[in-house]
Design a protein around this motif. Structure first.
Motif, PDB file in Angstrom:
ATOM      1  N   LEU A  25       0.824  -1.219   0.000  1.00 28.57           N
ATOM      2  CA  LEU A  25       0.000   0.000   0.000  1.00 28.57           C
ATOM      3  C   LEU A  25       0.857   1.268   0.000  1.00 28.57           C
ATOM      4  O   LEU A  25       0.317   2.366   0.055  1.00 28.57           O
ATOM      5  CB  LEU A  25      -0.928   0.002   1.224  1.00 28.57           C
ATOM      6  N   GLU A  26       2.176   1.079  -0.048  1.00 27.12           N
ATOM      7  CA  GLU A  26       3.126   2.205  -0.039  1.00 27.12           C
ATOM      8  C   GLU A  26       2.907   3.113   1.171  1.00 27.12           C
ATOM      9  O   GLU A  26       2.857   4.337   1.057  1.00 27.12           O
ATOM     10  CB  GLU A  26       3.032   3.016  -1.339  1.00 27.12           C
ATOM     11  N   ILE A  27       2.762   2.487   2.313  1.00 26.52           N
ATOM     12  CA  ILE A  27       2.555   3.249   3.552  1.00 26.52           C
ATOM     13  C   ILE A  27       3.848   3.257   4.348  1.00 26.52           C
ATOM     14  O   ILE A  27       4.468   2.211   4.557  1.00 26.52           O
ATOM     15  CB  ILE A  27       1.428   2.603   4.389  1.00 26.52           C
ATOM     16  N   ARG A  28       4.225   4.458   4.793  1.00 30.37           N
ATOM     17  CA  ARG A  28       5.437   4.572   5.618  1.00 30.37           C
ATOM     18  C   ARG A  28       5.124   4.116   7.037  1.00 30.37           C
ATOM     19  O   ARG A  28       4.309   4.723   7.727  1.00 30.37           O
ATOM     20  CB  ARG A  28       5.942   6.018   5.613  1.00 30.37           C
ATOM     21  N   ARG A  30       6.551   4.236   9.806  1.00 34.85           N
ATOM     22  CA  ARG A  30       6.830   5.149  10.920  1.00 34.85           C
ATOM     23  C   ARG A  30       5.581   5.965  11.293  1.00 34.85           C
ATOM     24  O   ARG A  30       5.429   6.397  12.430  1.00 34.85           O
ATOM     25  CB  ARG A  30       7.967   6.088  10.514  1.00 34.85           C
ATOM     26  N   HIS A  31       4.723   6.170  10.305  1.00 28.19           N
ATOM     27  CA  HIS A  31       3.598   7.081  10.501  1.00 28.19           C
ATOM     28  C   HIS A  31       2.314   6.409  10.978  1.00 28.19           C
ATOM     29  O   HIS A  31       1.333   7.085  11.204  1.00 28.19           O
ATOM     30  CB  HIS A  31       3.284   7.799   9.179  1.00 28.19           C
ATOM     31  N   VAL A  32       2.310   5.091  11.078  1.00 29.79           N
ATOM     32  CA  VAL A  32       1.015   4.434  11.277  1.00 29.79           C
ATOM     33  C   VAL A  32       0.989   3.448  12.446  1.00 29.79           C
ATOM     34  O   VAL A  32       2.026   3.003  12.937  1.00 29.79           O
ATOM     35  CB  VAL A  32       0.565   3.675   9.993  1.00 29.79           C
TER      36      VAL A  32
END
Lengths: 66, 276
Positions: A25-28, A30-32
């Protein structure tokens, strides 16, 4: 297999881990934070935690708020 | 540390806690936060937008080494949802290694029109979050009775609203805030009480601080001011002015005048009668 991520139906390869899903999903990461079927999936477990057909996932981040 | 604000295990230099919502741009938000000189900022927890992987993230514009983040449970209308969101916020902050991972601003709302807190759900959520190890800062109405109940339930700070969220009406019932302060600080003078919500202008912050509250939490009054950066400056000054005014101890209000200049030694003009 099929998952529901943030309410949307998604098809992912069988045996997909949480870490692989986030990459897909191209999710970083660190942010989630990730919740699987109502329980938090701690970041340390993402690489090993395999998802299963029908899993409900919530992927949340921080946004502006008061 | 001179006159710092102690909330549970957290020590803050500034008595302003500032929200990160509703700014025109992230750059403006960053500059406004810097100008307030706050060291604690609130953030909300929301679903990641899955379609917009190139989208900017709030965290790209916040120095998480500089600010202690205070995650809120805004948008929750039940204790169950609020506890769930608080845990998700904690998980994100643990990953960021931010000191704010052990606390939460609990918002458990009753309806969308007033955004007033649901006192029953708020109390239930407070008990559950305290049991789960959180330091809970609770948004509530200015009702002194529920404020006391929340403190007894283990809230680290009780945060009565001055007026409804984002309404800019200031402190509508200063007497209730005074009674909250009496109830919450009785035998516990360092218990932190923070006015959360309702601030419209810098004078509201000063007025709140003059009542003796320990801090003020605000967002919209800066973010939606015509000039947010200038208003951020004003809020910084107002918070300090209000705090100093409180510490200095104001004079009592009197019905009649008392002269500032001496009564004696006034030069008397000769009375000239009948010669106008």
């Amino acid at each position: 297999m099929h998952l529901r991520v943030n309410g949307e139906l998604r098809e992912v390869p069988a045996g997909c881990t949480v870490a692989q899903l986030l990459e897909l999903l191209e999710i970083r990461v660190r942010h989630v934070a990730v919740e699987r079927n109502g329980l938090i999936a701690p970041r340390a477990t993402h690489a090993e935690l395999e998802l299963a057909e029908g899993d409900e996932l919530e992927v949340v981040t921080l946004v502006g708020g008061g | 540390m001179p006159d710092s604000l102690q909330i549970g295990t957290h020590t803050l230099r500034s008595r302003l806690i500032v929200g990160t919502g509703k700014y025109a741009t992230y750059a403006q938000m960053g500059e406004a936060l810097a100008r307030t000189e706050c060291d604690c900022i609130t953030v909300a927890v929301r679903r990641e937008r899955l379609i917009d992987s190139q989208g900017k993230n709030l965290l790209d514009f916040i120095d998480t080494a500089k600010y202690t983040l205070l995650p809120n449970t805004a948008g929750c209308f039940s204790a169950e949802d609020a506890v769930r969101v608080a845990r998700l916020g904690r998980e994100i902050l643990l990953g960021l290694e931010n000191p704010g991972a052990d606390w939460v601003k609990l918002e458990c709302l009753a309806d969308k029109r007033t955004l007033l807190p649901d006192p029953v759900e708020t109390l239930i959520a407070t008990e559950q979050l305290v049991a789960d190890g959180f330091q809970v800062l609770v948004y509530t109405t200015d009702d002194p009775v529920i404020a006391k109940r929340l403190k007894n339930a283990g809230a680290t700070s009780v945060m009565p609203a001055g007026s409804p969220i984002g309404s800019g009406q200031g402190i509508l019932n200063a007497n209730n805030i005074r009674i909250c302060l009496e109830y919450l600080k009785e035998d516990d003078p360092t218990y932190p009480v923070i006015v959360d919500a309702g601030v419209g202008a810098a004078s509201d912050v000063a007025a709140a601080m003059e009542l003796g509250v320990d801090g003020v939490l605000l967002n919209t009054a800066i973010a939606h001011a015509e000039d947010p950066l200038l208003m951020a400056d004003a809020m910084r000054h107002a918070c300090l002015a209000g705090r100093q005014s409180y510490l200095a101890g104001r004079i009592p209000k009197r019905l009649y005048a008392t002269a500032s200049s001496p009564d004696e030694g006034v030069v008397k003009l000769k009375k000239v009668i009948g010669n106008r």
